[in-house]
Design a protein around this motif. Structure first.
Motif, PDB file in Angstrom:
ATOM      1  N   LEU A  13     -10.650  -4.592  -8.644  1.00 28.16           N
ATOM      2  CA  LEU A  13      -9.750  -3.456  -8.897  1.00 28.16           C
ATOM      3  C   LEU A  13      -8.512  -3.940  -9.643  1.00 28.16           C
ATOM      4  CD1 LEU A  13      -9.069  -0.467  -8.590  1.00 28.16           C
ATOM      5  CD2 LEU A  13      -8.090  -1.003  -6.339  1.00 28.16           C
ATOM      6  N   GLU A  14      -8.008  -5.086  -9.265  1.00 27.62           N
ATOM      7  CA  GLU A  14      -6.856  -5.688  -9.971  1.00 27.62           C
ATOM      8  C   GLU A  14      -7.211  -5.932 -11.440  1.00 27.62           C
ATOM      9  OE1 GLU A  14      -2.990  -7.748 -10.024  1.00 27.62           O
ATOM     10  OE2 GLU A  14      -3.897  -6.879  -8.261  1.00 27.62           O
ATOM     11  N   LEU A  59      -4.215   3.062 -10.816  1.00 25.29           N
ATOM     12  CA  LEU A  59      -2.848   3.576 -10.929  1.00 25.29           C
ATOM     13  C   LEU A  59      -2.151   3.551  -9.573  1.00 25.29           C
ATOM     14  CD1 LEU A  59      -0.755   4.771 -12.872  1.00 25.29           C
ATOM     15  CD2 LEU A  59      -1.696   7.045 -12.356  1.00 25.29           C
ATOM     16  N   ARG A  60      -2.856   3.921  -8.523  1.00 22.60           N
ATOM     17  CA  ARG A  60      -2.279   3.859  -7.167  1.00 22.60           C
ATOM     18  C   ARG A  60      -1.943   2.416  -6.783  1.00 22.60           C
ATOM     19  NH1 ARG A  60      -6.278   7.508  -6.314  1.00 22.60           N
ATOM     20  NH2 ARG A  60      -5.552   9.640  -6.026  1.00 22.60           N
ATOM     21  N   LYS A  65       2.336  -1.507  -5.901  1.00 17.41           N
ATOM     22  CA  LYS A  65       2.921  -2.822  -6.181  1.00 17.41           C
ATOM     23  C   LYS A  65       4.337  -2.672  -6.718  1.00 17.41           C
ATOM     24  CE  LYS A  65      -1.130  -5.573  -7.160  1.00 17.41           C
ATOM     25  NZ  LYS A  65      -1.113  -6.980  -7.464  1.00 17.41           N
ATOM     26  N   VAL A  66       4.518  -1.773  -7.661  1.00 22.35           N
ATOM     27  CA  VAL A  66       5.834  -1.577  -8.271  1.00 22.35           C
ATOM     28  C   VAL A  66       6.798  -0.971  -7.258  1.00 22.35           C
ATOM     29  CG1 VAL A  66       7.121  -0.277 -10.016  1.00 22.35           C
ATOM     30  CG2 VAL A  66       4.995  -1.430 -10.635  1.00 22.35           C
ATOM     31  N   GLY A  71      11.339  -1.834  -4.718  1.00 22.29           N
ATOM     32  CA  GLY A  71      12.215  -1.173  -3.755  1.00 22.29           C
ATOM     33  C   GLY A  71      12.742  -2.122  -2.712  1.00 22.29           C
ATOM     34  N   GLN A  72      11.869  -2.908  -2.117  1.00 19.98           N
ATOM     35  CA  GLN A  72      12.292  -3.846  -1.078  1.00 19.98           C
ATOM     36  C   GLN A  72      13.235  -4.906  -1.632  1.00 19.98           C
ATOM     37  OE1 GLN A  72      12.063  -3.763   2.245  1.00 19.98           O
ATOM     38  NE2 GLN A  72      11.263  -1.736   1.784  1.00 19.98           N
TER      39      GLN A  72
END
Length: 193
Positions: A13-14, A59-60, A65-66, A71-72
């Motif tokens: 998938l990656e 896309l999910r 990942k983004v 965010g963290q």
């Protein structure tokens, strides 16, 4: 008796995600995917469904990942301003071997108006980034490192628009120095004299 998978689903998938990032949805054929992912066509369909379903999963994956990583990292930065700088660095600091651009921005432009699911996913991510920027701006205003007179919502929207432009330019042959100058001007509007 069902056959067990002979591949790592997450790893393939990656690979699909990176191919879509590099080529876009329309340009990527099923044959491209089969070759790039290193699995049989039947396995691709059995595991991921059709091309659109595979793209949405890709896309999910990219979105998670983004959204999660960025965010963290931004929220855990030593200061609000450093958190915002970190977001901008994430958009400008790409290794030369990485695919250019951003799958979310590319998808919004390529599929957004004609694909409800793609539009929803990109909008969610864009809204999440704006909320992150707004929160960091408010935090920076509260601790005295960001100009208090700025409207946090409008400023977050403006910074996000700049980030979108940087992501689009990153897909072109624009030099990194140009992207850094654009980021610098945007960030300078936040800082107190």
């Amino acid at each position: 008796m069902a056959r067990s998978k002979e591949f790592d689903e997450a790893a393939v998938l990656e690979k699909a995600m990176l191919l879509f990032l590099d080529q876009g949805y329309e340009k990527t054929s099923m044959q491209d995917l089969v070759e790039h992912m290193g699995i049989h066509r039947r396995s691709l369909y059995d595991t991921f469904g059709d091309k659109h379903a595979l793209f949405m999963r890709s896309l999910r994956l990219y979105k998670s990942k983004v959204d999660d990583r960025l965010g963290q990292a931004a929220l855990n930065a030593p200061s609000a301003l450093e958190g915002i700088r970190l977001v901008f660095r994430a958009m400008t600091d790409r290794a030369p071997e990485e695919p250019k651009g951003c799958l979310l921005v590319n998808t919004a432009v390529e599929l957004g108006p004609r694909d409800e699911e793609a539009e929803r996913l990109t909008d969610e991510s864009f809204c999440k980034l704006e909320e992150l920027l707004k929160l960091l701006i408010q935090r920076g205003q509260a601790n005295g490192e960001i100009v208090n007179e700025l409207d946090s919502q409008a400023t977050a929207e403006s910074l996000h628009t700049t980030l979108l432009g940087i992501r689009v330019l990153a897909r072109t042959s624009a030099p990194k120095e140009k992207l850094l100058r654009i980021a610098s001007v945007a960030l300078s509007s936040l800082e107190k004299d």
